[in-house]
Scaffold this active site. Structure first.
Site, PDB file in Angstrom:
ATOM      1  N   HIS A 181       0.814  -1.219   0.000  1.00 34.55           N
ATOM      2  CA  HIS A 181       0.000   0.000   0.000  1.00 34.55           C
ATOM      3  C   HIS A 181       0.846   1.267   0.000  1.00 34.55           C
ATOM      4  CE1 HIS A 181      -4.104   1.429   0.132  1.00 34.55           C
ATOM      5  NE2 HIS A 181      -3.780   2.337   1.020  1.00 34.55           N
ATOM      6  N   GLY A 208      -2.655   5.703  -5.634  1.00 31.63           N
ATOM      7  CA  GLY A 208      -2.711   4.754  -4.537  1.00 31.63           C
ATOM      8  C   GLY A 208      -3.000   3.365  -5.068  1.00 31.63           C
ATOM      9  N   CYS A 209      -3.050   2.399  -4.157  1.00 34.99           N
ATOM     10  CA  CYS A 209      -3.298   1.021  -4.591  1.00 34.99           C
ATOM     11  C   CYS A 209      -4.704   0.847  -5.155  1.00 34.99           C
ATOM     12  CB  CYS A 209      -3.081   0.061  -3.424  1.00 34.99           C
ATOM     13  SG  CYS A 209      -1.336  -0.107  -3.009  1.00 34.99           S
ATOM     14  N   THR A 210      -5.631   1.736  -4.783  1.00 35.10           N
ATOM     15  CA  THR A 210      -7.005   1.605  -5.261  1.00 35.10           C
ATOM     16  C   THR A 210      -7.311   2.525  -6.437  1.00 35.10           C
ATOM     17  OG1 THR A 210      -7.714   3.201  -3.581  1.00 35.10           O
ATOM     18  CG2 THR A 210      -7.860   0.869  -3.010  1.00 35.10           C
ATOM     19  N   GLY A 211      -6.349   3.319  -6.880  1.00 34.92           N
ATOM     20  CA  GLY A 211      -6.576   4.188  -8.018  1.00 34.92           C
ATOM     21  C   GLY A 211      -5.953   5.560  -7.829  1.00 34.92           C
TER      22      GLY A 211
END
Length: 385
Positions: free
Chosen positions: A102, A358-361
Site C-alpha cells: 500500500h 494509490g493502490c485503489t486508483g
C-alpha cells in the site's frame, strides 16, 4: 582494536559467503515492511524467513514491530512510520531494495508484476500492475512497455519479447512502439499463439505466456495479477507468483516493490527474491541506459504525437501554483483522465495539490487540514462524486 577485529571478522564472513555462493559481488540488503497485510504481521515475517532459507547474496531487514526472529528488525509502530523508515534506509544505502504494501508512487512511476502462467508454467512480466505512467492511456501503455523491458533485462533476459494486450488503444501503442524500434531502439515483438499471429495479444496468450513482457494499462494489469496469484485459493489469499513488482519511472531512483494486502507467505518470499535480483543486477543503471536509448530514438516526439490529437484546446488562463506545503491528506475517486484538471481546480482556489496513485486508483494529495475543503471544491467542480 575491537573495531579492527570486527572488520576482520566481517571480511572473513564475506569471503566465506562468496566461496559458498560462488559470487564475489558485495551482498545486498533487502527490506520488507511487515505491517498492513490482511493476514497479519506474521504472514510477512514468515515470507521473509522462507526467503532467507536459500538467500543467495542478500540479507533481509524487517521494518515493523518487534517479533521473534533471527532476521534483523528495524522497529516502527505504524505503516506511515514504516514507509518513512523504508525511504530513509533506501536513500542512505543501508538497504538496496524493499518490498512493501500500500505505497503511493508519483505519476510517471508504475510497477511491473511477475507471474507464472498456468499454460506452460512460463514466467511473464505484466507491465504494469499499479501506478500511472501517464494521464493519457496510449502514452501510459507505451511507457509501460519500456518499464517492462527494463525490468525483464534487469532480471537477466537480454532481449525480452514484448506483447500488447488487446485493449482499447492497443493498435496505437503497437504503432508507437514500432516507430520507436524503427528509429533504432531495439524491441523484440512477441507473436501471438493464435493462428493469425501478431504482437497484439489475446487472452490465450496470457495463459500461455506468449510474451516475456505483457503490456497493459495498470488497472487491467492489477486485475490480471490478482487472477494469476489467487485463482487456486478463491481470491482472499494470493499464493502464486512474485507480487506486483518494482516501481519504474524516468529518474525514479528507489527500488520499491509492491505486495497486495492479500499476498500470502509464498508471494512475500518470492517478492523478496525478486527485489534482491533487481538490486544485484543494478536495475537503476539499466533503467537509466534504456531511457537514454529510447529518448535517442525519438521517444518524446512519439509520445507528443500521441497526445496531440487528444488534448483539448484550452482557452483558460494559466493557473499559478500556490506555495508548496506538506501534502499528507488524500482524496480518492478521481478518474485518471481528470487528475490534471483536479490539480488545477484546487490551485485556482489557492490550495496546493499534487497528484499520485494509490493502490485503489488515482488520488489527489493536499495538506491534511485542507482535505474537507478540497473535497468540496472538487465535488462542486464535478470531478468527484
Amino acid at each position: 582494536m575491537s573495531d579492527i577485529k570486527q572488520m576482520i571478522g566481517k571480511t572473513f564472513m564475506e569471503i566465506a559467503d562468496a566461496i559458498e555462493t560462488g559470487s564475489f559481488a558485495g551482498k545486498v540488503k533487502v527490506g520488507i515492511t511487515t505491517l498492513g497485510s490482511e493476514h497479519g504481521v506474521e504472514n510477512l515475517v514468515k515470507g521473509a524467513e522462507l526467503a532467507a532459507k536459500d538467500a543467495a547474496g542478500f540479507d533481509i531487514v524487517l521494518i515493523g514491530p518487534k517479533v521473534e526472529t533471527s532476521l534483523e528488525v528495524v522497529e516502527v509502530a505504524t505503516e506511515e512510520e514504516a514507509h518513512k523508515k523504508m525511504e530513509e534506509l533506501l536513500d542512505s544505502g543501508y538497504i538496496h531494495s524493499c518490498v512493501t504494501v500500500h505505497y503511493n508512487f508519483p505519476i510517471g512511476v508504475s510497477t511491473v508484476g511477475r507471474v507464472v502462467t498456468p499454460g506452460m508454467g512460463k514466467e511473464m512480466f505484466i507491465a504494469t500492475t499499479t501506478g500511472t505512467s501517464a494521464a493519457q492511456r496510449v502514452e501510459a501503455m507505451v511507457r509501460n512497455a519500456l518499464y517492462g523491458i527494463i525490468t525483464a533485462k534487469s532480471m537477466g533476459i537480454e532481449n525480452p519479447t514484448v506483447g500488447i494486450l488487446n485493449l482499447d488503444g492497443a493498435r496505437a501503442v503497437e504503432r508507437a512502439l514500432k516507430e520507436l524500434a524503427g528509429n533504432g531502439y531495439p524491441i523484440t515483438f512477441a507473436e501471438s499463439l493464435r493462428a493469425d499471429g501478431g504482437s497484439v495479444m489475446r487472452g490465450n496468450d496470457l495463459l500461455g505466456g506468449a510474451a516475456d513482457v505483457m503490456v497493459t494499462d495498470s488497472l487491467t494489469g492489477n486485475i490480471m495479477m490478482k487472477v494469476f496469484s489467487s485463482y487456486t485459493t478463491g481470491g482472499s489469499y494470493e499464493g502464486l507468483g512474485y507480487g506486483y513488482g518494482p516501481g519504474i519511472g524516468d529518474g525514479y531512483n528507489r527500488t520499491i516493490l509492491i505486495l497486495s494486502r492479500a499476498s500470502g507467505v509464498p508471494v512475500a518470499a518470492n517478492a523478496i527474491k525478486y527485489a534482491a535480483k533487481l538490486a544485484q543486477n543494478n536495475v537503476k543503471a539499466i533503467a537509466a541506459a534504456e531511457f537514454k536509448a529510447a529518448k535517442a530514438a525519438g521517444l518524446e516526439s512519439i509520445l507528443a504525437g500521441l497526445s496531440k490529437d487528444t488534448k483539448k484546446a484550452s482557452t483558460e488562463e494559466e493557473v499559478k501554483m500556490p506555495p508548496k506545503e506538506v501534502v499528507t491528506g488524500t482524496i480518492s475517486g478521481v478518474d485518471v483522465m481528470d487528475l490534471e484538471d483536479a490539480q488545477k481546480v484546487l490551485w485556482k482556489a489557492g490550495i496546493y495539490a499534487e497528484s499520485g496513485m494509490g493502490c485503489t486508483g488515482p488520488i489527489v494529495m493536499v495538506n491534511e487540514a485542507k482535505v474537507e475543503e478540497a473535497a468540496k471544491i472538487l465535488k462542486d467542480a464535478g470531478i468527484v462524486a
